[in-house]
Scaffold this active site. Sequence first.
Site, PDB file in Angstrom:
ATOM      1  N   ASN A   9      12.945  27.211  74.442  1.00 54.84           N
ATOM      2  CA  ASN A   9      13.995  27.647  73.515  1.00 54.84           C
ATOM      3  C   ASN A   9      13.846  29.139  73.300  1.00 54.84           C
ATOM      4  OD1 ASN A   9      14.947  24.843  72.516  1.00 54.84           O
ATOM      5  ND2 ASN A   9      12.715  24.772  72.368  1.00 54.84           N
TER       6      ASN A   9
ATOM      7  N   ARG B 218       6.346  17.191  67.297  1.00 56.88           N
ATOM      8  CA  ARG B 218       7.412  16.328  66.777  1.00 56.88           C
ATOM      9  C   ARG B 218       7.262  14.960  67.400  1.00 56.88           C
ATOM     10  NH1 ARG B 218      12.500  19.457  68.712  1.00 56.88           N
ATOM     11  NH2 ARG B 218      11.055  19.831  70.420  1.00 56.88           N
TER      12      ARG B 218
ATOM     13  N   LYS C 242      19.478  25.765  80.652  1.00 56.67           N
ATOM     14  CA  LYS C 242      18.872  24.716  81.486  1.00 56.67           C
ATOM     15  C   LYS C 242      19.078  25.012  82.963  1.00 56.67           C
ATOM     16  CE  LYS C 242      18.384  21.780  77.652  1.00 56.67           C
ATOM     17  NZ  LYS C 242      18.699  22.609  76.481  1.00 56.67           N
TER      18      LYS C 242
ATOM     19  N   ARG D 217       9.945  29.036  71.947  1.00 62.88           N
ATOM     20  CA  ARG D 217       9.089  27.841  71.813  1.00 62.88           C
ATOM     21  C   ARG D 217       9.251  27.017  73.076  1.00 62.88           C
ATOM     22  NH1 ARG D 217      11.328  24.205  67.871  1.00 62.88           N
ATOM     23  NH2 ARG D 217      11.834  22.957  69.697  1.00 62.88           N
TER      24      ARG D 217
ATOM     25  N   LYS E 212      21.549  16.787  82.080  1.00 65.62           N
ATOM     26  CA  LYS E 212      21.607  17.775  80.991  1.00 65.62           C
ATOM     27  C   LYS E 212      22.729  18.789  81.191  1.00 65.62           C
ATOM     28  CE  LYS E 212      16.711  17.764  79.736  1.00 65.62           C
ATOM     29  NZ  LYS E 212      15.633  18.627  79.248  1.00 65.62           N
TER      30      LYS E 212
ATOM     31  N   GLU F  82      22.236  23.313  73.580  1.00 63.49           N
ATOM     32  CA  GLU F  82      21.018  23.305  72.778  1.00 63.49           C
ATOM     33  C   GLU F  82      21.272  22.502  71.512  1.00 63.49           C
ATOM     34  OE1 GLU F  82      18.284  24.833  73.872  1.00 63.49           O
ATOM     35  OE2 GLU F  82      19.370  25.624  75.593  1.00 63.49           O
ATOM     36  N   GLY F  83      20.195  22.117  70.849  1.00 63.99           N
ATOM     37  CA  GLY F  83      20.343  21.536  69.527  1.00 63.99           C
ATOM     38  C   GLY F  83      20.217  20.019  69.478  1.00 63.99           C
TER      39      GLY F  83
ATOM     40  N   SER G   1      12.983  26.710  66.069  1.00 62.58           N
ATOM     41  CA  SER G   1      12.759  26.464  64.641  1.00 62.58           C
ATOM     42  C   SER G   1      11.516  25.624  64.358  1.00 62.58           C
ATOM     43  CB  SER G   1      13.998  25.823  64.025  1.00 62.58           C
ATOM     44  OG  SER G   1      14.266  24.616  64.663  1.00 62.58           O
TER      45      SER G   1
ATOM     46  N   GLU H  69      11.706  21.933  77.964  1.00 57.94           N
ATOM     47  CA  GLU H  69      12.591  23.107  78.013  1.00 57.94           C
ATOM     48  C   GLU H  69      11.904  24.238  77.272  1.00 57.94           C
ATOM     49  OE1 GLU H  69      15.975  23.422  75.494  1.00 57.94           O
ATOM     50  OE2 GLU H  69      15.028  22.381  73.836  1.00 57.94           O
TER      51      GLU H  69
HETATM   52  P1  ADP Z   1      17.963  20.514  73.491  1.00 56.16           P
HETATM   53  O1  ADP Z   1      18.219  21.897  73.939  1.00 56.16           O
HETATM   54  O2  ADP Z   1      19.177  19.795  73.044  1.00 56.16           O
HETATM   55  O3  ADP Z   1      16.831  20.429  72.537  1.00 56.16           O
HETATM   56  P2  ADP Z   1      16.170  19.211  75.368  1.00 56.16           P
HETATM   57  O4  ADP Z   1      16.093  19.498  76.810  1.00 56.16           O
HETATM   58  O5  ADP Z   1      15.035  19.691  74.542  1.00 56.16           O
HETATM   59  O6  ADP Z   1      17.558  19.768  74.831  1.00 56.16           O
HETATM   60  O7  ADP Z   1      16.342  17.660  75.165  1.00 56.16           O
HETATM   61  C1  ADP Z   1      16.462  17.067  73.896  1.00 56.16           C
HETATM   62  C2  ADP Z   1      15.468  15.931  73.742  1.00 56.16           C
HETATM   63  O8  ADP Z   1      15.666  14.975  74.790  1.00 56.16           O
HETATM   64  C3  ADP Z   1      14.019  16.364  73.876  1.00 56.16           C
HETATM   65  O9  ADP Z   1      13.527  16.772  72.629  1.00 56.16           O
HETATM   66  C4  ADP Z   1      13.361  15.104  74.395  1.00 56.16           C
HETATM   67  O10 ADP Z   1      13.096  14.213  73.325  1.00 56.16           O
HETATM   68  C5  ADP Z   1      14.427  14.470  75.263  1.00 56.16           C
HETATM   69  N1  ADP Z   1      14.251  14.889  76.663  1.00 56.16           N
HETATM   70  C6  ADP Z   1      14.778  15.990  77.240  1.00 56.16           C
HETATM   71  N2  ADP Z   1      14.404  16.085  78.522  1.00 56.16           N
HETATM   72  C7  ADP Z   1      13.640  15.022  78.777  1.00 56.16           C
HETATM   73  C8  ADP Z   1      12.943  14.551  79.937  1.00 56.16           C
HETATM   74  N3  ADP Z   1      12.992  15.208  81.069  1.00 56.16           N
HETATM   75  N4  ADP Z   1      12.246  13.404  79.822  1.00 56.16           N
HETATM   76  C9  ADP Z   1      12.190  12.724  78.663  1.00 56.16           C
HETATM   77  N5  ADP Z   1      12.825  13.101  77.546  1.00 56.16           N
HETATM   78  C10 ADP Z   1      13.539  14.238  77.586  1.00 56.16           C
HETATM   79 MG    MG Z   2      14.816  20.724  72.858  1.00 64.09          MG
END
Ligand code: ADP
Ligand code: MG
EC number: 6.3.2.3
Length: 474
Positions: A146, A450, A305, A125, A364, A368-369, A151, A144
């Site tokens: 996944n 979401r 990442k 996803r 970052k 994940e999660g 899910s 990102e």
């Molecule tokens: P995870 O693997 O924990 O899901 P993500 O990279 O998806 O990591 O980051 C988690 C959440 O943080 C995302 O769902 C989003 O809401 C926020 N986020 C992540 N990266 C960004 C970004 N570059 N700009 C704004 N919000 C972000």
């Molecule tokens: Mg995410």
Amino acid sequence: MATSWESLLQDEHLLEELALQAMDRALAEGVLLRTSREPSSSDVVSYAPFTLFPSLVPQALLEQAYAVQMDFNLLVDAVSQNSAFLEQTLSSTIKRDDFTAHLFDIYKQVLKEGIAQTVFLGLNRSDYMFQRSADGFPALKQIEINTISASFGGLASRTPAVHRHVLSVLSRTEEAAKILSNNPSKGLALGIAKAWELYGSTNALVLLIAQEKERNVFDQRAIENELLARNIHVIRRRFEDVSEKGSLDQDRRLFMDGQEVAVVYFRDGYMPSQYSVKNWEARLLLERSCAVKCPDIATQLAGTKKVQQELSRVGVLEALLPGQPEAVARLRATFAGLYSLDMGEEGDQAIAEALAAPSRFVLKPQREGGGNNLYGEEMVQALVQLKDIEERASYILMEKIEPEPFGNCLLRPGSPARVVQCISELGIFGVYVRQGKTLVMNKHVGHLLRTKAIEHADGGVAAGVAVLDNPYPV
Ligand code: ADP
Ligand code: MG
């Protein structure tokens, strides 16, 4: 972005009535989670949190996200087959991040022994936010991708009915009809079914690696049910069960409780806390087998990442997808700014920029999660500490995406309905199947929207921050 529900959001009595209707419909449709009190039992369940109204999403961005999904499938598949790229990209990270190092260690062991698996299945996803711009037209930017345990495809198949219901109650039939149908669980299941078929043993099972405490079980059941309807049987087991009762025969076929396994579908195994020493051994056993792993260890590593950041480097996409300039252009258009924090000048400069303008960046780690990223003052403190030590290589820096907030009403079990300013994250589900060198399936199979209140920087639905939503195309 102004929503056509703005006036409704001010009518408290109406919202109360609509919320009741929406919750009951969500329960009836199976938009469900187990409760945090009893995450291992389905005796008492509640609705999964969701928005009362669908959120407006520009049609053009939806189309763009769908159009680039097959490219992302190809890219993930290409990275997973390129051991030189994975090794080089992750070399600094695995020195400082134990979790990635452990995954990489398993990868090396499997490579050394020789990969027994011949059929490969990707269920991923790709997530995006809509970056606002000066010209008023937002841009699609990837957050990102996944590649493991992606899910909410199951629950997202059931939320359109809830929003159609709400709009129908308001006699907004035309608008109700504009809510897109969505069935990722079916598409994901068709991918698993294809891999199962190519594995080629009619009595073999699908093994779903499950967590002991799994609130999101109904999301998984939606996929299981689709498989059962095709006479493909799924067993749910934990890593602990695999270490006790899993085995390989001399051809490295995988057996669980004496039954052959064709496909291993991981809904666990993406966070450090999910692995004991025994669980790592179980993961290695699964990886060594010729069963189709979804994902195999290389594909999990392709979703880190650090890999995402390296993919944005000039020339990397071209090298990974030779002769496909159009795919490369579509992919690159969705990339936000991504910066390596490896020791050296490039990393020093990225840190200096983030310290000078913290609100424009996200820090970052390789996790994940949800809930692991650092923003604002927390990010500054971490960067000051990490600045001169090699630990910094286990993180990446990313440009912070700033979508235009809008109003919606969030419904959550146990809390009153809340009208708040929100932002959304769009995910597109992708499926591919490869047999040897031949790609036999490559498609997009649906979406997930979401939405969360703007006060939360981080976190998804499972983390208790975002709620399920549907795009209302405009
Ligand atoms: P995870 O693997 O924990 O899901 P993500 O990279 O998806 O990591 O980051 C988690 C959440 O943080 C995302 O769902 C989003 O809401 C926020 N986020 C992540 N990266 C960004 C970004 N570059 N700009 C704004 N919000 C972000
Ligand atoms: Mg995410």
